[in-house]
Design an enzyme around this catalytic site. Structure first.
Site, PDB file in Angstrom:
ATOM      1  N   LYS A 432       0.858  -1.179   0.000  1.00 41.91           N
ATOM      2  CA  LYS A 432       0.000   0.000   0.000  1.00 41.91           C
ATOM      3  C   LYS A 432       0.895   1.230   0.000  1.00 41.91           C
ATOM      4  CE  LYS A 432      -4.708   0.558   1.144  1.00 41.91           C
ATOM      5  NZ  LYS A 432      -5.801   0.384   2.050  1.00 41.91           N
ATOM      6  N   TRP A 437      -3.009   0.708  -3.777  1.00 42.24           N
ATOM      7  CA  TRP A 437      -2.454  -0.631  -3.905  1.00 42.24           C
ATOM      8  C   TRP A 437      -1.553  -0.785  -5.120  1.00 42.24           C
ATOM      9  CZ3 TRP A 437      -7.517  -3.775  -2.712  1.00 42.24           C
ATOM     10  CH2 TRP A 437      -7.577  -4.013  -1.338  1.00 42.24           C
TER      11      TRP A 437
END
Ligand code: ADP
Length: 538
Positions: A432, A437
């Site tokens: 992250k 992501w």
């Protein structure tokens, strides 16, 4: 209104009976250092009966656990049938576990008997004095060194008993086989399969829209029989009449290329790291022959796109990707392209984790549990349910792994409107970066497309500015070179700029788990310890 259809229980003994009746002449080939040992389905069935009588005489009864510590071979297959068909529970032990983990799962399952291959005795001997529930050890082969104390010989034992066992009737929901997760992301947890779940799973793997295993197939079983029942293939073999080739310990690229050339399987099952080795061995060998093969099934981890393309372009072989887990028996999805897909576009589907197989349901959920659209873009955790998906773990309470009756897979990705799953990460491996992501799987697959790269794994490392950033660990192909900058420039043509790793390291080999997947837990620990030689690009 109630139906009056007969209620025949789905028992594994009926899979065995079907196979030995219709396909008595079909073969189980075991590769040894002195050549190939052959047995027919009928012979294996007779010997399974003898083994069952012998185990009963050793005091094994309904529900008792009988473990195997074995390679893929004929005797292992005999145990696969004898133990569940007599009402006991087969526990397949992973021969590559650390001694502490091995002792832990034997004790946790309370195994009473272990059947062990003679070549594996030294590994089992390391835990012999820590497994008090084990009353008998049966050795397949010759026990010269007596490292395990008193043992029984498999051949002598079964020779003392007749075949012709009347398999007992029981509830189809009784336990048949148990398997512990390989512990990639934590302590191993036990999953208990029922007779019914194995039946339905075996049927699913014979349907044409999944792997379509049939009488026309001969399966080279590379995936170990302790890794989720070798993906169910031993049972499917008897249901479908498929020959089995058992490679025992000959699991390196060269012997596999030779087995494929000489024993001519039509399908073979293994994790992608094995197929990568096989590809390189085949390229180097000069006499690789894949003409018998209709599909190499790769699963257990993402199959890199370049690997699928290389097998297609260089050897005219299809790689069929599958997705599953110990908890899902394991078949959940298979990446067969939809009907009518032009040959040159098949790769778009083959590179995905797979299309949901009939019999299970899959959905994607957001962090708050809401179910997301299957639109191919909404990213969330996969959840799955169905008759061969576990509803709990053996002897452990793990409510966090379930959600409204669905199993939370711990895999993150998207599901499209044709039912194809794309996995971007495991929840424990996600990167992250600045709240967004980055898919480690996609990065790895892209780097592995570079001609100088043999293997690559990408893990998250902490970063002051972005919280986390990707670290790319690379193993180069023998005799090839590439700098971190060169690899990064190559990646820049494949992924968005903010995904490009700054941190790179080159290793001689990547750490692997007990079932041959990249061990990201170890890589992260090595990074934190400062053991890795990291190159940071500006
Ligand atoms: P462990 O959980 O200990 O690794 P399993 O063999 O049960 O043992 O692993 C299941 C996991 O393997 C899945 O949850 C998923 O993360 C990964 N996996 C299996 N098949 C695929 C695939 N085709 N693509 C990506 N990941 C996969």
């Amino acid at each position: 209104m109630r139906s009056t259809m007969q209620d025949a229980p789905l028992l594994i003994n009926r899979i065995l009976r079907h196979g030995e009746f219709l396909y008595a002449h079909k073969k189980v080939l075991t590769v040894t250092s002195d050549g190939v040992r052959e047995a027919t389905f009928a012979q294996v069935a007779r010997r399974s009966e003898q083994l069952a009588v012998a185990l009963a005489d050793l005091g094994i009864g309904e529900g008792d656990r009988v473990a195997t510590f074995m390679w893929n071979n004929q005797e292992h297959l005999e145990a696969y049938f004898a133990v569940p068909c007599m009402g006991a529970v087969l526990h397949t032990l992973n021969i590559r576990l650390f001694p502490e983990q091995l002792a832990f799962i034997i004790n946790h399952a309370q195994d009473q008997v272990i059947i062990v291959d003679d070549t594996l005795i030294p590994l089992l001997a390391r835990v012999r004095d820590q497994i008090p529930t084990v009353r008998h050890i049966i050795v397949n082969g010759i026990d010269e060194a007596k490292l395990l104390g008193e043992t029984l010989s498999y051949e002598d034992l079964i020779a003392r008993y007749p075949s012709g066992y009347e398999w007992p009737e029981m509830d189809e929901r009784s336990a048949s086989v148990m398997c512990y997760t390989s512990g990639t992301t934590g302590d191993p947890k036990g999953v208990v399969y029922s007779h019914r779940s194995i039946w339905l799973h075996s049927l699913a793997s014979t349907t044409a829209n999944s792997i379509g295993l049939s009488e026309k197939d001969r399966c080279l079983l590379i995936v170990p029989m302790f890794h989720v029942n070798a993906w169910g293939a031993p049972y499917s073999a008897y249901l479908a009449g498929m020959d089995l080739v058992m490679p025992q310990m000959f699991l390196q690229g060269d012997p596999i290329v030779r087995m494929i050339r000489e024993l001519r399987p039509t399908v073979s099952l293994g994790v992608p790291t094995i197929w990568n080795e096989v590809l390189h061995a085949a390229e180097a060998s000069g006499d690789a022959d894949f003409s018998s093969v209709r599909g190499l099934l790769g699963g257990g981890a993402a199959v890199p796109r370049h690997l699928i393309e290389a097998f297609r372009d260089e050897f005219n072989v299809d790689v069929i990707q599958g997705w599953g887990m110990t908890e899902t028996s394991p078949l959940g999805a298979v990446s067969i392209p939809p009907a009518g897909t032009p040959r040159d576009q098949e790769i778009e589907f083959r590179a995905k984790a797979g299309r949901i197989v009939a019999g299970v349901e899959v959905r994607v959920t957001a962090e708050d549990g809401t179910v997301l659209d299957h639109d191919g873009t909404s990213v969330g955790e996969f959840e799955i349910r169905g008759p061969w998906i576990t509803g709990s773990y053996y002897g452990v309470d793990a409510p966090e792994r379930f959600h409204d009756g669905w199993l939370r897979t711990g895999d993150v990705g998207t599901l499209d409107n044709l039912g194809y799953m794309v996995i971007s990460d495991r929840t424990k491996d996600v990167i992250k970066s600045g709240g967004e992501w980055i898919s480690s799987v996609e990065l790895e697959n892209a780097v592995m497309g570079h001609p100088a790269v043999f293997e690559a794994a990408v893990v998250a490392v902490s970063d002051e500015k972005w919280q986390e950033r990707p670290l790319c660990c690379v193993v180069l192909r023998p005799g090839k070179s590439a700098s971190a900058q060169e690899l990064r420039d190559y990646l820049a043509t494949k992924v968005v700029k903010w995904w490009l790793p700054e941190r790179w390291c080159f290793l001689d080999s990547l750490p692997k788990t007990s079932v041959g997947k990249f061990d990201k837990k170890v890589l992260r620990a090595l990074y934190v310890e400062g053991t890795l030689d990291v190159i940071t690009l500006g």
